[in-house]
Scaffold this motif. Sequence first.
Motif, PDB file in Angstrom:
ATOM      1  N   ALA A 199       0.826  -1.206   0.000  1.00  0.00           N
ATOM      2  CA  ALA A 199       0.000   0.000   0.000  1.00  0.00           C
ATOM      3  C   ALA A 199       0.859   1.254   0.000  1.00  0.00           C
ATOM      4  O   ALA A 199       0.536   2.256  -0.663  1.00  0.00           O
ATOM      5  CB  ALA A 199      -0.928  -0.010   1.214  1.00  0.00           C
ATOM      6  N   LEU A 200       1.981   1.215   0.717  1.00  0.00           N
ATOM      7  CA  LEU A 200       2.884   2.364   0.763  1.00  0.00           C
ATOM      8  C   LEU A 200       3.512   2.628  -0.599  1.00  0.00           C
ATOM      9  O   LEU A 200       3.719   3.772  -0.988  1.00  0.00           O
ATOM     10  CB  LEU A 200       3.968   2.120   1.814  1.00  0.00           C
ATOM     11  N   VAL A 201       3.788   1.554  -1.337  1.00  0.00           N
ATOM     12  CA  VAL A 201       4.384   1.697  -2.666  1.00  0.00           C
ATOM     13  C   VAL A 201       3.445   2.440  -3.616  1.00  0.00           C
ATOM     14  O   VAL A 201       3.887   3.063  -4.580  1.00  0.00           O
ATOM     15  CB  VAL A 201       4.753   0.308  -3.234  1.00  0.00           C
ATOM     16  N   SER A 202       2.150   2.391  -3.343  1.00  0.00           N
ATOM     17  CA  SER A 202       1.195   3.073  -4.223  1.00  0.00           C
ATOM     18  C   SER A 202       1.454   4.573  -4.292  1.00  0.00           C
ATOM     19  O   SER A 202       1.001   5.238  -5.218  1.00  0.00           O
ATOM     20  CB  SER A 202      -0.242   2.823  -3.749  1.00  0.00           C
ATOM     21  N   ARG A 203       2.218   5.111  -3.347  1.00  0.00           N
ATOM     22  CA  ARG A 203       2.549   6.534  -3.373  1.00  0.00           C
ATOM     23  C   ARG A 203       3.471   6.879  -4.528  1.00  0.00           C
ATOM     24  O   ARG A 203       3.564   8.040  -4.925  1.00  0.00           O
ATOM     25  CB  ARG A 203       3.198   6.953  -2.050  1.00  0.00           C
ATOM     26  N   VAL A 204       4.196   5.880  -5.061  1.00  0.00           N
ATOM     27  CA  VAL A 204       5.091   6.153  -6.191  1.00  0.00           C
ATOM     28  C   VAL A 204       4.620   5.420  -7.446  1.00  0.00           C
ATOM     29  O   VAL A 204       5.384   5.233  -8.383  1.00  0.00           O
ATOM     30  CB  VAL A 204       6.552   5.761  -5.855  1.00  0.00           C
ATOM     31  N   THR A 205       3.369   4.988  -7.456  1.00  0.00           N
ATOM     32  CA  THR A 205       2.797   4.365  -8.648  1.00  0.00           C
ATOM     33  C   THR A 205       1.441   5.005  -8.909  1.00  0.00           C
ATOM     34  O   THR A 205       0.956   5.820  -8.136  1.00  0.00           O
ATOM     35  CB  THR A 205       2.608   2.844  -8.465  1.00  0.00           C
ATOM     36  N   TRP A 209      -4.066   2.125  -3.385  1.00  0.00           N
ATOM     37  CA  TRP A 209      -3.353   1.522  -2.258  1.00  0.00           C
ATOM     38  C   TRP A 209      -3.788   0.087  -2.025  1.00  0.00           C
ATOM     39  O   TRP A 209      -2.972  -0.772  -1.696  1.00  0.00           O
ATOM     40  CB  TRP A 209      -3.570   2.362  -1.002  1.00  0.00           C
ATOM     41  N   TRP A 210      -5.085  -0.187  -2.210  1.00  0.00           N
ATOM     42  CA  TRP A 210      -5.550  -1.548  -1.949  1.00  0.00           C
ATOM     43  C   TRP A 210      -5.068  -2.523  -3.018  1.00  0.00           C
ATOM     44  O   TRP A 210      -4.763  -3.682  -2.725  1.00  0.00           O
ATOM     45  CB  TRP A 210      -7.077  -1.591  -1.819  1.00  0.00           C
ATOM     46  N   LEU A 214      -2.748  -5.642  -2.044  1.00  0.00           N
ATOM     47  CA  LEU A 214      -3.155  -7.010  -2.338  1.00  0.00           C
ATOM     48  C   LEU A 214      -2.164  -7.710  -3.254  1.00  0.00           C
ATOM     49  O   LEU A 214      -1.886  -8.904  -3.088  1.00  0.00           O
ATOM     50  CB  LEU A 214      -4.546  -7.008  -2.985  1.00  0.00           C
ATOM     51  N   ARG A 215      -1.618  -6.983  -4.223  1.00  0.00           N
ATOM     52  CA  ARG A 215      -0.646  -7.584  -5.141  1.00  0.00           C
ATOM     53  C   ARG A 215       0.585  -8.070  -4.384  1.00  0.00           C
ATOM     54  O   ARG A 215       1.060  -9.191  -4.592  1.00  0.00           O
ATOM     55  CB  ARG A 215      -0.253  -6.581  -6.226  1.00  0.00           C
ATOM     56  N   GLN A 216       1.097  -7.225  -3.491  1.00  0.00           N
ATOM     57  CA  GLN A 216       2.276  -7.617  -2.726  1.00  0.00           C
ATOM     58  C   GLN A 216       1.952  -8.753  -1.765  1.00  0.00           C
ATOM     59  O   GLN A 216       2.764  -9.651  -1.546  1.00  0.00           O
ATOM     60  CB  GLN A 216       2.821  -6.413  -1.949  1.00  0.00           C
ATOM     61  N   LEU A 217       0.756  -8.723  -1.208  1.00  0.00           N
ATOM     62  CA  LEU A 217       0.313  -9.793  -0.308  1.00  0.00           C
ATOM     63  C   LEU A 217       0.261 -11.132  -1.039  1.00  0.00           C
ATOM     64  O   LEU A 217       0.726 -12.154  -0.521  1.00  0.00           O
ATOM     65  CB  LEU A 217      -1.060  -9.443   0.261  1.00  0.00           C
ATOM     66  N   LEU A 218      -0.265 -11.131  -2.255  1.00  0.00           N
ATOM     67  CA  LEU A 218      -0.372 -12.363  -3.030  1.00  0.00           C
ATOM     68  C   LEU A 218       1.001 -12.886  -3.435  1.00  0.00           C
ATOM     69  O   LEU A 218       1.262 -14.097  -3.351  1.00  0.00           O
ATOM     70  CB  LEU A 218      -1.229 -12.114  -4.275  1.00  0.00           C
TER      71      LEU A 218
END
Length: 239
Positions: A199-205, A209-210, A214-218
């Motif tokens: 979710a934190l990475v979504s700040r640079v993409t 966030w969800w 979820l992608r990183q979780l999977l």
Amino acid sequence: MTEGGSGARAEIHHQHRDVTGGWLRPTVFGAMDGLVSNFALIAGVAGGTADTKIISLAGVAGLAAGAFSMAGGEYVSVASQRELAQAEIDIERRELERHPQSEEDELAQLYVQRGVEPETAREVARQISRNPEQALAVHARAEIGVDPGDLPSPVLAAVSSFVSFGVGALIPLVPYLVGLSVLWIPAAASMAALFGAGALVSRVTARSWWFSGLRQLLVGGLAASLTWGLGTLIGAGGP
């Protein structure tokens, strides 16, 4: 608000994010690398044995090996990148010293290619060339794509990689270090950390966030599940 006269400043109506990610990208990705790799390692060992001492030893070894490997690799990579950039900057500096007029003409041509009127481009190039260091910085950014005053530090890169990887790798290891003996607790902590990091990475993409979480979780969960399954198979087939 825009000001009039020679000191006019354009009013800024929008801002852009740092598309390189700045410090956030390497820090978060380093932590996720440590988290995923050590979570998968611990899950694999836990699948093969219930001995918490062996699991803890494997986790500590994975943390240390991964952190030192990341730091060493990052140091060599960034040092090589910096040395290459510095060598090209030195070439540009020598050209400015030996052929200042040719370099000024080259700079003017660069501005012309970007749509500046020839007369204006020559005047801009002439004014920039008055200051050798400023001229070097402009030439380096335009021709090499680097800023002579902002080259990356290999030591800082190595330390950052070591710390971020170590922090990530520590998350699935802590429960075993404090005496717990069940896999689901470090698994739950790791899964929560994976989602948070994603979710934190979504700040640079450009992703939500969800989605990033979820992608990183999977990805992390799949890696851990596969190594757990492998460890279970090997452990079941042991003496």
